[in-house]
Design a protein around this motif. Structure first.
Motif, mmCIF file in Angstrom:
data_model
loop_
_atom_site.group_PDB
_atom_site.id
_atom_site.type_symbol
_atom_site.label_atom_id
_atom_site.label_comp_id
_atom_site.label_asym_id
_atom_site.label_seq_id
_atom_site.Cartn_x
_atom_site.Cartn_y
_atom_site.Cartn_z
ATOM 1 N N SER A 152 16.543 -29.084 48.380
ATOM 2 C CA SER A 152 15.122 -28.614 48.421
ATOM 3 C C SER A 152 14.277 -29.230 47.267
ATOM 4 C CB SER A 152 15.260 -27.040 48.147
ATOM 5 O OG SER A 152 15.944 -26.444 49.241
ATOM 6 N N VAL A 153 13.235 -28.983 47.315
ATOM 7 C CA VAL A 153 12.031 -29.285 46.124
ATOM 8 C C VAL A 153 12.262 -27.991 45.123
ATOM 9 C CG1 VAL A 153 9.876 -29.698 45.406
ATOM 10 C CG2 VAL A 153 10.643 -30.634 47.536
ATOM 11 N N TYR A 154 12.149 -28.548 43.838
ATOM 12 C CA TYR A 154 12.159 -27.557 42.875
ATOM 13 C C TYR A 154 10.889 -27.634 41.943
ATOM 14 C CZ TYR A 154 17.033 -26.209 43.942
ATOM 15 O OH TYR A 154 17.818 -25.818 44.779
ATOM 16 N N ARG A 155 10.403 -26.338 41.500
ATOM 17 C CA ARG A 155 9.139 -26.765 40.410
ATOM 18 C C ARG A 155 9.770 -26.284 39.047
ATOM 19 N NH1 ARG A 155 5.661 -22.699 38.381
ATOM 20 N NH2 ARG A 155 3.734 -23.527 37.782
ATOM 21 N N SER A 156 9.362 -27.151 38.358
ATOM 22 C CA SER A 156 10.045 -26.841 36.732
ATOM 23 C C SER A 156 9.145 -27.210 35.828
ATOM 24 C CB SER A 156 11.258 -27.625 36.606
ATOM 25 O OG SER A 156 10.929 -29.153 36.598
ATOM 26 N N GLU A 157 9.186 -26.431 34.585
ATOM 27 C CA GLU A 157 8.462 -26.851 33.397
ATOM 28 C C GLU A 157 8.930 -28.053 32.893
ATOM 29 O OE1 GLU A 157 8.878 -23.908 29.965
ATOM 30 O OE2 GLU A 157 10.950 -23.522 30.948
ATOM 31 N N PRO A 158 8.114 -28.561 32.032
ATOM 32 C CA PRO A 158 8.183 -29.804 31.618
ATOM 33 C C PRO A 158 9.205 -29.833 30.266
ATOM 34 C CG PRO A 158 5.857 -29.444 31.116
ATOM 35 C CD PRO A 158 6.672 -28.324 32.067
ATOM 36 N N VAL A 159 10.093 -30.578 29.935
ATOM 37 C CA VAL A 159 10.895 -30.662 28.896
ATOM 38 C C VAL A 159 10.413 -31.830 28.023
ATOM 39 C CG1 VAL A 159 12.754 -29.573 29.717
ATOM 40 C CG2 VAL A 159 12.682 -31.951 29.922
ATOM 41 N N GLU A 160 10.796 -31.842 26.693
ATOM 42 C CA GLU A 160 10.520 -32.705 25.771
ATOM 43 C C GLU A 160 8.706 -32.818 25.328
ATOM 44 O OE1 GLU A 160 13.016 -34.566 24.181
ATOM 45 O OE2 GLU A 160 14.517 -34.101 25.822
ATOM 46 N N ASP B 227 3.101 -30.173 26.828
ATOM 47 C CA ASP B 227 1.779 -30.033 27.201
ATOM 48 C C ASP B 227 1.408 -31.169 28.466
ATOM 49 O OD1 ASP B 227 -0.778 -29.143 27.213
ATOM 50 O OD2 ASP B 227 -1.694 -30.743 25.653
ATOM 51 N N GLN B 228 1.761 -30.556 29.578
ATOM 52 C CA GLN B 228 1.485 -31.397 30.700
ATOM 53 C C GLN B 228 1.977 -30.582 32.009
ATOM 54 O OE1 GLN B 228 4.495 -34.606 31.581
ATOM 55 N NE2 GLN B 228 5.928 -33.746 29.972
ATOM 56 N N PRO B 229 1.138 -30.940 33.086
ATOM 57 C CA PRO B 229 1.381 -30.151 34.455
ATOM 58 C C PRO B 229 3.074 -30.028 34.547
ATOM 59 C CG PRO B 229 -0.115 -31.806 34.710
ATOM 60 C CD PRO B 229 0.572 -32.020 33.323
ATOM 61 N N TRP B 230 3.501 -28.808 35.215
ATOM 62 C CA TRP B 230 4.741 -28.720 35.718
ATOM 63 C C TRP B 230 5.138 -29.776 36.997
ATOM 64 C CZ3 TRP B 230 7.896 -23.555 35.858
ATOM 65 C CH2 TRP B 230 7.592 -22.819 34.832
ATOM 66 N N PHE B 231 6.366 -29.962 36.933
ATOM 67 C CA PHE B 231 7.018 -31.043 37.879
ATOM 68 C C PHE B 231 7.603 -30.399 39.036
ATOM 69 C CE2 PHE B 231 7.132 -33.234 33.846
ATOM 70 C CZ PHE B 231 7.138 -34.632 34.172
ATOM 71 N N LEU B 232 7.286 -31.325 40.308
ATOM 72 C CA LEU B 232 8.267 -30.978 41.397
ATOM 73 C C LEU B 232 9.466 -31.916 41.208
ATOM 74 C CD1 LEU B 232 5.745 -30.566 44.181
ATOM 75 C CD2 LEU B 232 6.763 -28.833 42.828
ATOM 76 N N ASN B 233 10.511 -31.651 41.707
ATOM 77 C CA ASN B 233 11.660 -32.030 41.410
ATOM 78 C C ASN B 233 12.769 -32.246 42.692
ATOM 79 O OD1 ASN B 233 11.176 -31.067 38.512
ATOM 80 N ND2 ASN B 233 11.950 -33.243 38.260
ATOM 81 N N ARG C 39 12.768 -23.209 32.722
ATOM 82 C CA ARG C 39 12.686 -22.741 33.778
ATOM 83 C C ARG C 39 12.398 -23.664 35.031
ATOM 84 N NH1 ARG C 39 7.400 -19.482 32.684
ATOM 85 N NH2 ARG C 39 7.075 -21.158 31.344
ATOM 86 N N CYS C 40 13.102 -23.149 36.064
ATOM 87 C CA CYS C 40 13.208 -24.237 36.964
ATOM 88 C C CYS C 40 13.338 -23.012 38.504
ATOM 89 C CB CYS C 40 14.187 -24.981 37.167
ATOM 90 S SG CYS C 40 14.497 -26.341 38.652
ATOM 91 N N GLU C 41 12.798 -23.328 39.575
ATOM 92 C CA GLU C 41 12.637 -22.628 40.840
ATOM 93 C C GLU C 41 12.571 -23.431 41.882
ATOM 94 O OE1 GLU C 41 8.074 -21.112 40.531
ATOM 95 O OE2 GLU C 41 9.347 -20.033 39.380
ATOM 96 N N ARG C 42 13.430 -22.920 42.912
ATOM 97 C CA ARG C 42 13.333 -23.535 44.243
ATOM 98 C C ARG C 42 12.397 -23.234 45.010
ATOM 99 N NH1 ARG C 42 18.631 -22.857 48.012
ATOM 100 N NH2 ARG C 42 18.094 -23.963 49.849
ATOM 101 N N MET C 43 11.501 -24.259 45.648
ATOM 102 C CA MET C 43 10.404 -24.100 46.248
ATOM 103 C C MET C 43 10.518 -23.430 47.671
ATOM 104 S SD MET C 43 7.740 -24.910 44.310
ATOM 105 C CE MET C 43 6.458 -25.155 45.242
ATOM 106 N N VAL C 44 9.605 -22.458 48.120
ATOM 107 C CA VAL C 44 9.970 -22.075 49.568
ATOM 108 C C VAL C 44 9.500 -23.144 50.527
ATOM 109 C CG1 VAL C 44 9.238 -20.159 51.360
ATOM 110 C CG2 VAL C 44 9.757 -19.544 48.778
ATOM 111 N N GLN C 45 10.396 -23.371 51.596
ATOM 112 C CA GLN C 45 9.782 -24.516 52.430
ATOM 113 C C GLN C 45 9.646 -24.056 53.681
ATOM 114 O OE1 GLN C 45 12.915 -27.509 51.530
ATOM 115 N NE2 GLN C 45 11.529 -28.545 49.910
#
Length: 170
Positions: free
Chosen positions: A44-52, A55-61, A164-170
């Motif tokens: 699935s696709v996950y939405r996650s906060e950036p690490v390192e 100050d940038q948009p959250w990611f889809l992973n 933080r990381c959450e599975r996206m609803v598909q």
């Protein structure tokens, strides 16, 4: 029995936080399937906060893998993952900064490899919820070749300190 007498899992992490991130992941999967000549099994696709760099948009992973009995050498795979990133418009920028697409080789079967350009298994995967969560989703029984610990156990051991990381609803 040689290393080529059995199926080898090639596992790749995908990430995007610029442009149409969902479309970027889909395009990268199509390009990898064309290159590898094999369909990929995708999480699935996950939405996650950036690490390192925070100050940038959250990611889809997402994580994807395929199995082959005639794998390309790991450095050839890396070279082609970087070529796909460039074809898609990724421009080199700040390490851990925003990116249109990021493709990382996580596992190459049960190999442990360290070169100047590539470390497999990926050296930071135990620190990344956006890698561990999709990995456990599609490969729950996979054993980390360096540690001998199942991925599910690695996720549970590290969960309290992961971003933080959450599975996206598909």
């Amino acid at each position: 029995m040689t290393q080529y007498d059995r199926q080898t899992k090639i596992v790749i992490a995908l990430g995007s936080n610029l442009g149409d991130c969902s479309a970027n992941l889909e395009q990268a999967v199509r390009k990898m399937e064309a290159f590898f000549g094999a369909p990929l099994v995708c999480s699935s696709v996950y939405r996650s906060e950036p690490v390192e760099v925070r100050d940038q948009p959250w990611f889809l992973n997402q994580v994807a893998y395929f199995e082959t009995d005639a794998p390309l050498p790991p450095l050839v795979i890396l070279k082609n993952l970087k070529a796909i990133e460039a074809q898609m418009g990724r421009i080199p920028g700040a390490r851990y900064g925003p990116r249109l697409i990021d493709l990382d080789l996580l596992f190459y079967g049960d190999w442990v490899l360290e070169t100047a350009n590539l470390t497999v298994p990926h050296p930071k995967l135990e620190e990344r919820s956006f890698v561990l969560m999709p990995l456990v989703e599609i490969l729950p029984d996979f054993i980390h070749p360096r540690t001998g610990i199942p991925l599910t156990e690695i996720l549970e051991q590290n969960r309290p300190r992961l971003a933080r990381c959450e599975r996206m609803v598909q």
